[in-house]
Design a protein around this motif. Structure first.
Motif, PDB file in Angstrom:
ATOM      1  N   PRO A  63     -23.681  33.200  18.618  1.00  0.00           N
ATOM      2  CA  PRO A  63     -24.810  32.665  17.852  1.00  0.00           C
ATOM      3  C   PRO A  63     -24.561  32.646  16.356  1.00  0.00           C
ATOM      4  O   PRO A  63     -25.034  31.752  15.653  1.00  0.00           O
ATOM      5  CB  PRO A  63     -25.957  33.608  18.227  1.00  0.00           C
ATOM      6  N   ASP A  64     -23.808  33.623  15.857  1.00  0.00           N
ATOM      7  CA  ASP A  64     -23.584  33.664  14.412  1.00  0.00           C
ATOM      8  C   ASP A  64     -22.422  32.762  13.993  1.00  0.00           C
ATOM      9  O   ASP A  64     -22.043  32.738  12.836  1.00  0.00           O
ATOM     10  CB  ASP A  64     -23.332  35.103  13.964  1.00  0.00           C
ATOM     11  N   ARG A  65     -21.807  32.054  14.986  1.00  0.00           N
ATOM     12  CA  ARG A  65     -20.732  31.116  14.649  1.00  0.00           C
ATOM     13  C   ARG A  65     -21.007  29.775  15.309  1.00  0.00           C
ATOM     14  O   ARG A  65     -20.135  29.154  15.888  1.00  0.00           O
ATOM     15  CB  ARG A  65     -19.388  31.646  15.140  1.00  0.00           C
ATOM     16  N   ALA A  66     -22.231  29.357  15.302  1.00  0.00           N
ATOM     17  CA  ALA A  66     -22.612  28.110  15.981  1.00  0.00           C
ATOM     18  C   ALA A  66     -21.891  26.921  15.354  1.00  0.00           C
ATOM     19  O   ALA A  66     -21.485  26.953  14.189  1.00  0.00           O
ATOM     20  CB  ALA A  66     -24.125  27.904  15.888  1.00  0.00           C
ATOM     21  N   LEU A  67     -21.734  25.871  16.144  1.00  0.00           N
ATOM     22  CA  LEU A  67     -21.088  24.666  15.640  1.00  0.00           C
ATOM     23  C   LEU A  67     -21.850  24.150  14.434  1.00  0.00           C
ATOM     24  O   LEU A  67     -23.078  24.177  14.390  1.00  0.00           O
ATOM     25  CB  LEU A  67     -21.069  23.582  16.724  1.00  0.00           C
ATOM     26  N   ALA A  68     -21.096  23.656  13.453  1.00  0.00           N
ATOM     27  CA  ALA A  68     -21.752  23.088  12.277  1.00  0.00           C
ATOM     28  C   ALA A  68     -22.533  21.848  12.675  1.00  0.00           C
ATOM     29  O   ALA A  68     -22.133  21.119  13.562  1.00  0.00           O
ATOM     30  CB  ALA A  68     -20.692  22.723  11.228  1.00  0.00           C
ATOM     31  N   PRO A  69     -23.661  21.613  12.034  1.00  0.00           N
ATOM     32  CA  PRO A  69     -24.435  20.417  12.390  1.00  0.00           C
ATOM     33  C   PRO A  69     -23.638  19.164  12.049  1.00  0.00           C
ATOM     34  O   PRO A  69     -22.782  19.157  11.172  1.00  0.00           O
ATOM     35  CB  PRO A  69     -25.683  20.544  11.512  1.00  0.00           C
ATOM     36  N   PRO A  70     -23.874  18.074  12.773  1.00  0.00           N
ATOM     37  CA  PRO A  70     -23.145  16.846  12.491  1.00  0.00           C
ATOM     38  C   PRO A  70     -23.453  16.326  11.103  1.00  0.00           C
ATOM     39  O   PRO A  70     -24.542  16.537  10.570  1.00  0.00           O
ATOM     40  CB  PRO A  70     -23.656  15.894  13.580  1.00  0.00           C
ATOM     41  N   ALA A  71     -22.472  15.671  10.520  1.00  0.00           N
ATOM     42  CA  ALA A  71     -22.676  15.115   9.180  1.00  0.00           C
ATOM     43  C   ALA A  71     -23.745  14.042   9.211  1.00  0.00           C
ATOM     44  O   ALA A  71     -23.906  13.326  10.197  1.00  0.00           O
ATOM     45  CB  ALA A  71     -21.359  14.522   8.667  1.00  0.00           C
ATOM     46  N   ALA A  72     -24.460  13.960   8.126  1.00  0.00           N
ATOM     47  CA  ALA A  72     -25.518  12.948   8.057  1.00  0.00           C
ATOM     48  C   ALA A  72     -24.908  11.563   8.123  1.00  0.00           C
ATOM     49  O   ALA A  72     -23.849  11.302   7.571  1.00  0.00           O
ATOM     50  CB  ALA A  72     -26.315  13.120   6.769  1.00  0.00           C
ATOM     51  N   ALA A  73     -25.582  10.689   8.798  1.00  0.00           N
ATOM     52  CA  ALA A  73     -25.074   9.320   8.950  1.00  0.00           C
ATOM     53  C   ALA A  73     -25.147   8.598   7.615  1.00  0.00           C
ATOM     54  O   ALA A  73     -26.060   8.822   6.845  1.00  0.00           O
ATOM     55  CB  ALA A  73     -25.893   8.588  10.001  1.00  0.00           C
ATOM     56  N   TRP A 108     -34.641  19.593  21.473  1.00  0.00           N
ATOM     57  CA  TRP A 108     -33.391  20.288  21.184  1.00  0.00           C
ATOM     58  C   TRP A 108     -32.251  19.306  20.905  1.00  0.00           C
ATOM     59  O   TRP A 108     -32.198  18.222  21.482  1.00  0.00           O
ATOM     60  CB  TRP A 108     -32.977  21.152  22.384  1.00  0.00           C
ATOM     61  N   THR A 109     -31.327  19.739  20.046  1.00  0.00           N
ATOM     62  CA  THR A 109     -30.047  19.047  19.903  1.00  0.00           C
ATOM     63  C   THR A 109     -29.037  19.729  20.832  1.00  0.00           C
ATOM     64  O   THR A 109     -29.292  20.799  21.381  1.00  0.00           O
ATOM     65  CB  THR A 109     -29.535  19.129  18.460  1.00  0.00           C
ATOM     66  N   ALA A 110     -27.863  19.107  20.969  1.00  0.00           N
ATOM     67  CA  ALA A 110     -26.808  19.722  21.774  1.00  0.00           C
ATOM     68  C   ALA A 110     -26.410  21.070  21.179  1.00  0.00           C
ATOM     69  O   ALA A 110     -26.131  22.032  21.913  1.00  0.00           O
ATOM     70  CB  ALA A 110     -25.609  18.791  21.861  1.00  0.00           C
ATOM     71  N   ARG A 111     -26.384  21.169  19.836  1.00  0.00           N
ATOM     72  CA  ARG A 111     -25.986  22.424  19.184  1.00  0.00           C
ATOM     73  C   ARG A 111     -26.979  23.544  19.474  1.00  0.00           C
ATOM     74  O   ARG A 111     -26.595  24.702  19.657  1.00  0.00           O
ATOM     75  CB  ARG A 111     -25.853  22.227  17.670  1.00  0.00           C
ATOM     76  N   GLN A 112     -28.274  23.170  19.516  1.00  0.00           N
ATOM     77  CA  GLN A 112     -29.267  24.192  19.833  1.00  0.00           C
ATOM     78  C   GLN A 112     -29.137  24.661  21.284  1.00  0.00           C
ATOM     79  O   GLN A 112     -29.336  25.830  21.590  1.00  0.00           O
ATOM     80  CB  GLN A 112     -30.676  23.645  19.560  1.00  0.00           C
ATOM     81  N   ALA A 113     -28.780  23.758  22.173  1.00  0.00           N
ATOM     82  CA  ALA A 113     -28.553  24.146  23.568  1.00  0.00           C
ATOM     83  C   ALA A 113     -27.359  25.088  23.667  1.00  0.00           C
ATOM     84  O   ALA A 113     -27.385  26.077  24.419  1.00  0.00           O
ATOM     85  CB  ALA A 113     -28.330  22.908  24.426  1.00  0.00           C
ATOM     86  N   ILE A 114     -26.313  24.811  22.879  1.00  0.00           N
ATOM     87  CA  ILE A 114     -25.137  25.695  22.879  1.00  0.00           C
ATOM     88  C   ILE A 114     -25.514  27.078  22.347  1.00  0.00           C
ATOM     89  O   ILE A 114     -25.108  28.109  22.903  1.00  0.00           O
ATOM     90  CB  ILE A 114     -24.007  25.061  22.034  1.00  0.00           C
ATOM     91  N   THR A 115     -26.286  27.102  21.282  1.00  0.00           N
ATOM     92  CA  THR A 115     -26.712  28.383  20.707  1.00  0.00           C
ATOM     93  C   THR A 115     -27.535  29.178  21.721  1.00  0.00           C
ATOM     94  O   THR A 115     -27.382  30.396  21.852  1.00  0.00           O
ATOM     95  CB  THR A 115     -27.533  28.144  19.425  1.00  0.00           C
ATOM     96  N   THR A 174     -24.974  30.602  24.441  1.00  0.00           N
ATOM     97  CA  THR A 174     -24.121  31.697  23.966  1.00  0.00           C
ATOM     98  C   THR A 174     -24.937  32.918  23.576  1.00  0.00           C
ATOM     99  O   THR A 174     -24.562  34.054  23.877  1.00  0.00           O
ATOM    100  CB  THR A 174     -23.275  31.225  22.779  1.00  0.00           C
ATOM    101  N   GLY A 175     -26.082  32.684  22.929  1.00  0.00           N
ATOM    102  CA  GLY A 175     -26.926  33.818  22.557  1.00  0.00           C
ATOM    103  C   GLY A 175     -27.460  34.556  23.770  1.00  0.00           C
ATOM    104  O   GLY A 175     -27.468  35.786  23.819  1.00  0.00           O
ATOM    105  N   SER A 176     -27.897  33.799  24.785  1.00  0.00           N
ATOM    106  CA  SER A 176     -28.430  34.420  25.998  1.00  0.00           C
ATOM    107  C   SER A 176     -27.356  35.192  26.737  1.00  0.00           C
ATOM    108  O   SER A 176     -27.596  36.282  27.267  1.00  0.00           O
ATOM    109  CB  SER A 176     -29.039  33.355  26.923  1.00  0.00           C
ATOM    110  N   SER A 177     -26.138  34.631  26.771  1.00  0.00           N
ATOM    111  CA  SER A 177     -25.070  35.308  27.516  1.00  0.00           C
ATOM    112  C   SER A 177     -24.656  36.598  26.830  1.00  0.00           C
ATOM    113  O   SER A 177     -24.393  37.611  27.490  1.00  0.00           O
ATOM    114  CB  SER A 177     -23.861  34.383  27.662  1.00  0.00           C
ATOM    115  N   TYR A 178     -24.608  36.623  25.492  1.00  0.00           N
ATOM    116  CA  TYR A 178     -24.262  37.859  24.802  1.00  0.00           C
ATOM    117  C   TYR A 178     -25.386  38.885  24.882  1.00  0.00           C
ATOM    118  O   TYR A 178     -25.156  40.083  24.707  1.00  0.00           O
ATOM    119  CB  TYR A 178     -23.903  37.567  23.338  1.00  0.00           C
ATOM    120  N   ALA A 179     -26.613  38.420  25.166  1.00  0.00           N
ATOM    121  CA  ALA A 179     -27.740  39.341  25.367  1.00  0.00           C
ATOM    122  C   ALA A 179     -27.832  39.789  26.827  1.00  0.00           C
ATOM    123  O   ALA A 179     -28.839  40.353  27.237  1.00  0.00           O
ATOM    124  CB  ALA A 179     -29.045  38.662  24.955  1.00  0.00           C
ATOM    125  N   ARG A 180     -26.752  39.532  27.575  1.00  0.00           N
ATOM    126  CA  ARG A 180     -26.660  39.926  28.987  1.00  0.00           C
ATOM    127  C   ARG A 180     -27.691  39.223  29.847  1.00  0.00           C
ATOM    128  O   ARG A 180     -28.149  39.739  30.857  1.00  0.00           O
ATOM    129  CB  ARG A 180     -26.788  41.444  29.146  1.00  0.00           C
TER     130      ARG A 180
END
Length: 627
Positions: free
Chosen positions: A617-627, A499-506, A509-515
């Motif tokens: 979940p439908d407004r997840a952080l944008a992925p980091p820019a490519a290095a 997982w990335t940090a963004r996937q952990a955030i998703t 947030t997704g789990s919490s909105y699903a109660r």
């Protein structure tokens, strides 16, 4: 057939007075094991391990069968298979059953089986105050002994353990008989025996205490004090320890010419000393789950308060409070681990809420504590009042640490705190607790963001999340400074290294909105609310379901709850005591306003909102820019 184990190994067939025990050591071992397990099946592999330990020959099974055959033949022990005419206990038999062997033998035909009931009866008689009968029962038990148990039998692991157990029981019977004699005023008759025993067992504190008491009662106070000094030197030289609190208390009583020594062998300790064999000091406190971060200052305060200060002569007591998921329990476990060496008589632990969030009864907790300290079955059957009195007595002169987790009411503490000034107590509260005798009151706030980042990055240093600093920061902010939430996140990341940090955030947030409850904060909140009145619990849910206002006033709460402002304010203050609301400074009219705190913050329709920077979940952080 009679078998004697308490001394040299003897077997008498029928009514004969001739010892017919075999000379071959392996046959003696087999017979001793079978006798100690009479009327129970002993597996073949247990006998093989006993005879040859870690190096059995390839022919071990055949050799064992040969020995069994010879034993059957020598002692006429009947058919090798169960079901013959010789399987009742009155007629000894040796049967082959389920991959093992069973010796059928009446209990009254084995001296060891006669010994143990006599000791148990003596203890019951002593506890009932019938000292003459207790003395006779203990003496009768000791008369069965001719030497050390199985003294002339080669011992493997099984027989060695049994010989040690029987030796401990013999010592217990001897102590019981001496205690009864002291109660009966036979201190003159005991002096010779106790003097010899004290020389043979210089670190046996029970013997040293009895000798000191007998000497004091025969007007030899100086000799009694010399016994203490010799015992203290022996204990220090051989064990590197100080004398126990009981021995030191007796020494102090003799110095003070305490009149209670003339009527009780050891003040406040006599019954406890003989009611059960010596047990290992209990260590019930669980190990911490992980590394502690961000609580160094609080940990130092707790450890300092729980480190005994002899000059104060007071019990150490620390109360730790905080909201759900604030890390109270984990902090207490780390502190208990650091101070355990200061409490050599044991560390006891209890949670006052079970896994279903129900209150655990005081009697159940006291029985757990007393069982760890060595209480007997009969003592554990007492009612809660007597259990509490016994607990106070047993902790009066001990150095015990007691850790109480999930405390919800200050009144619970009166029965569960140890009584001795050498004891310590560490209390974790789910509501604000004021305990006048507490050495320290500590309240846990949320961790700063930097500490949250440190927890994440040190817990999973090789994880992919370290490649995205901004994502890690967002992940830390979602945890709101709650150690419980951080632990849930790091546990999930260890399971999912891809997982990335963004996937952990998703996921959060997704789990919490699903109660769902991805960070465990809802479970912590439910655990806190389970211990409050139903009306307060319902009021909290009503207030939390109305949105996420920056502040709520008594007037606003009165409208939402359909009550007057006075009652609404009382409910809000109750929630402050539960660490679910925090109060502002009073306004000009003297009224406070309140904000949600911890996992109660921004709770809407029982769904956790993760703060202003939380994303759906439908407004997840944008992925980091490519290095």
């Amino acid at each position: 057939m009679r078998v004697n184990l308490l001394g040299s190994f003897e077997i008498y067939a029928g009514e004969s007075s001739v010892n017919t025990a075999p000379a071959a050591q392996k046959m003696r071992q087999i017979l001793a094991v079978l006798t100690l397990n009479a009327n129970r099946v002993v597996r073949s592999h247990q006998l093989v391990d006993e005879l040859w330990e870690d190096n059995p020959p390839a022919s071990a099974s055949t050799a064992l069968q040969t020995y069994i055959y010879q034993i059957r033949k020598k002692f006429e022990l009947g058919s090798p298979r169960r079901g013959g005419s010789r399987t009742n206990a009155e007629t000894p038999s040796l049967s082959t059953i389920d991959g093992g062997y069973q010796l059928t033998l009446a209990a009254d035909r084995v001296d060891a089986f006669l010994f143990e009931p006599l000791v148990s009866r003596g203890r019951r008689e002593f506890q009932a105050g019938d000292h003459p009968r207790a003395r006779d029962s203990a003496a009768a038990a000791m008369e069965l002994w001719r030497d050390s148990a199985l003294v002339d039998v080669r011992k493997g692991a099984l027989l060695e353990a049994e010989a040690l157990r029987l030796a401990e029981l013999y010592s217990s019977a001897r102590n019981l008989r001496i205690e009864a004699d002291l109660h009966l005023g036979r201190h003159h008759e005991l002096l010779g025996e106790l003097t010899s025993l004290a020389a043979l067992e210089p670190t046996n504190e029970g013997v040293q205490r009895s000798l000191m008491t007998a000497l004091y009662r025969t007007d030899r106070r100086a000799d009694a004090l010399r016994v203490f000094h010799r015992a203290r030197a022996s204990i220090a030289d051989e064990l590197g320890l100080d004398p126990s609190p009981e021995l030191q208390a007796l020494h102090t009583a003799i110095l003070n010419s305490d009149d209670s020594l003339l009527s009780s062998p050891h003040p406040a300790r006599a019954v406890a000393a003989v009611s059960a064999p010596t047990v290992q000091a209990p260590c019930h406190v669980p190990a911490p789950q992980g590394r502690l971060t961000g609580r160094t200052g609080q940990l130092v305060r707790i450890v300092g308060a729980l480190t005994p200060q002899p000059a104060t002569g007071e019990r150490s007591l620390v109360v730790v409070g905080g909201g759900p998921s604030s890390g109270k329990s984990e902090l207490c476990l780390h502190a208990a681990q650091q101070v355990r060496d200061h409490y050599p008589d044991g560390q006891l632990f209890a949670r006052l809420l079970d896994d279903d969030n129900r209150q655990v009864g005081h009697a159940e907790i006291l029985r757990s504590f007393l069982r760890g300290l060595g209480a007997t079955g009969e003592q554990l059957e007492l009612d809660v009042t007597d259990l509490s009195l016994l607990y106070r007595t047993w902790t009066a002169d001990r150095r015990v640490l007691v850790v109480l987790d999930d405390v919800t009411r200050a009144e619970d503490l009166s029965l569960l705190l140890p009584s001795g000034t050498g004891c310590g107590a560490l209390v974790s509260g789910r509501r604000r607790l004021f305990v006048p005798s507490a050495t320290e009151h500590i309240t846990l706030d949320r961790l700063p963001l930097d500490d949250c980042l440190e927890v994440l990055l040190t817990a999973v240093p090789e994880h992919r999340i370290t490649m995205d600093p901004e994502g890690v920061r967002g992940l830390a902010e979602l945890c709101q400074g709650l150690p419980g939430a951080l632990f849930a996140v790091t546990s999930k990341l260890r399971l999912r290294p891809h997982w990335t940090a963004r996937q952990a955030i998703t996921w959060i947030t997704g789990s919490s909105y699903a109660r769902e409850d991805p960070l465990g904060t809802q479970a912590g909140l439910d655990r806190t609310l389970a211990a409050v009145p139903a009306a307060v619990r319902a009021a909290f849910h009503t207030l939390a379901a109305q949105g996420d206002p920056a502040r709520i006033t008594p007037a606003t709460a009165a409208v939402l709850l359909g009550t007057d402002e006075h009652h609404a304010e009382a409910v809000l203050e109750e929630l402050v005591e539960l660490y679910l609301l925090s109060a502002s400074t009073p306004s000009q009219d003297g009224r406070f306003s309140y904000a949600y705190d911890y996992s109660g913050q921004a709770l809407r329709e029982h769904r956790i909102s993760w703060g202003r920077r939380a994303v759906r979940p439908d407004r997840a952080l944008a992925p980091p820019a490519a290095a």
